[in-house]
Design a protein around this motif. Structure first.
Motif, PDB file in Angstrom:
ATOM      1  N   ASP A 222      37.849  38.808  41.416  1.00  0.00           N
ATOM      2  CA  ASP A 222      38.311  38.700  42.864  1.00  0.00           C
ATOM      3  C   ASP A 222      39.381  37.507  42.868  1.00  0.00           C
ATOM      4  O   ASP A 222      39.079  36.375  42.593  1.00  0.00           O
ATOM      5  CB  ASP A 222      37.223  38.212  43.904  1.00  0.00           C
ATOM      6  N   LEU A 223      40.723  37.926  42.951  1.00  0.00           N
ATOM      7  CA  LEU A 223      41.726  37.039  42.598  1.00  0.00           C
ATOM      8  C   LEU A 223      41.934  36.240  44.186  1.00  0.00           C
ATOM      9  O   LEU A 223      42.687  35.135  43.922  1.00  0.00           O
ATOM     10  CB  LEU A 223      42.999  37.709  42.499  1.00  0.00           C
ATOM     11  N   THR A 224      41.368  36.462  45.215  1.00  0.00           N
ATOM     12  CA  THR A 224      41.520  35.762  46.532  1.00  0.00           C
ATOM     13  C   THR A 224      40.545  34.666  46.423  1.00  0.00           C
ATOM     14  O   THR A 224      40.534  33.822  47.340  1.00  0.00           O
ATOM     15  CB  THR A 224      41.336  36.663  47.675  1.00  0.00           C
ATOM     16  N   ARG A 225      39.479  34.761  45.764  1.00  0.00           N
ATOM     17  CA  ARG A 225      38.422  33.538  45.606  1.00  0.00           C
ATOM     18  C   ARG A 225      38.675  32.405  45.119  1.00  0.00           C
ATOM     19  O   ARG A 225      39.082  32.635  43.781  1.00  0.00           O
ATOM     20  CB  ARG A 225      36.926  34.244  45.210  1.00  0.00           C
ATOM     21  N   PRO A 226      38.821  31.217  45.512  1.00  0.00           N
ATOM     22  CA  PRO A 226      38.865  29.849  44.692  1.00  0.00           C
ATOM     23  C   PRO A 226      38.150  29.784  43.631  1.00  0.00           C
ATOM     24  O   PRO A 226      36.662  30.149  43.796  1.00  0.00           O
ATOM     25  CB  PRO A 226      39.342  28.650  45.799  1.00  0.00           C
TER      26      PRO A 226
ATOM     27  N   GLU B 277      42.379  34.109  34.823  1.00  0.00           N
ATOM     28  CA  GLU B 277      42.796  34.856  35.943  1.00  0.00           C
ATOM     29  C   GLU B 277      42.979  36.297  35.628  1.00  0.00           C
ATOM     30  O   GLU B 277      42.746  37.169  36.438  1.00  0.00           O
ATOM     31  CB  GLU B 277      44.319  34.458  36.181  1.00  0.00           C
TER      32      GLU B 277
END
Length: 71
Positions: free
Chosen positions: A20-24, A15
């Motif tokens: 890109d923290l929004t991408r699963p 993490e």
């Protein structure tokens, strides 16, 4: 403590260095494959627990409340 080091730390490192923290982490195909592998593993594990006589292992029954315990 081993749980933290073996499970949580690799997730935290992934993490931290993720762009890109929004991408699963997994898409639809990855989630489907993970589910299929999990179910297949569960079925294989259940079949491995099946004894040679063809019966499933019995659960030990717990003593009823209020009954004297055997020692």
């Amino acid at each position: 403590m081993r749980t933290v080091w073996r499970i949580c730390v690799p997730i935290a490192i992934t993490e931290v260095f993720s762009r890109d923290l929004t991408r699963p982490w997994l898409g639809n195909a990855g989630l489907t494959l993970t589910g299929v592998v999990f179910v297949a593993g569960s079925v294989l594990f259940a079949l491995a627990q099946h004894d040679a006589k063809g019966s499933w292992p019995r659960r030990r029954s717990s003593p009823e409340r209020g009954s004297p315990s055997r020692r």
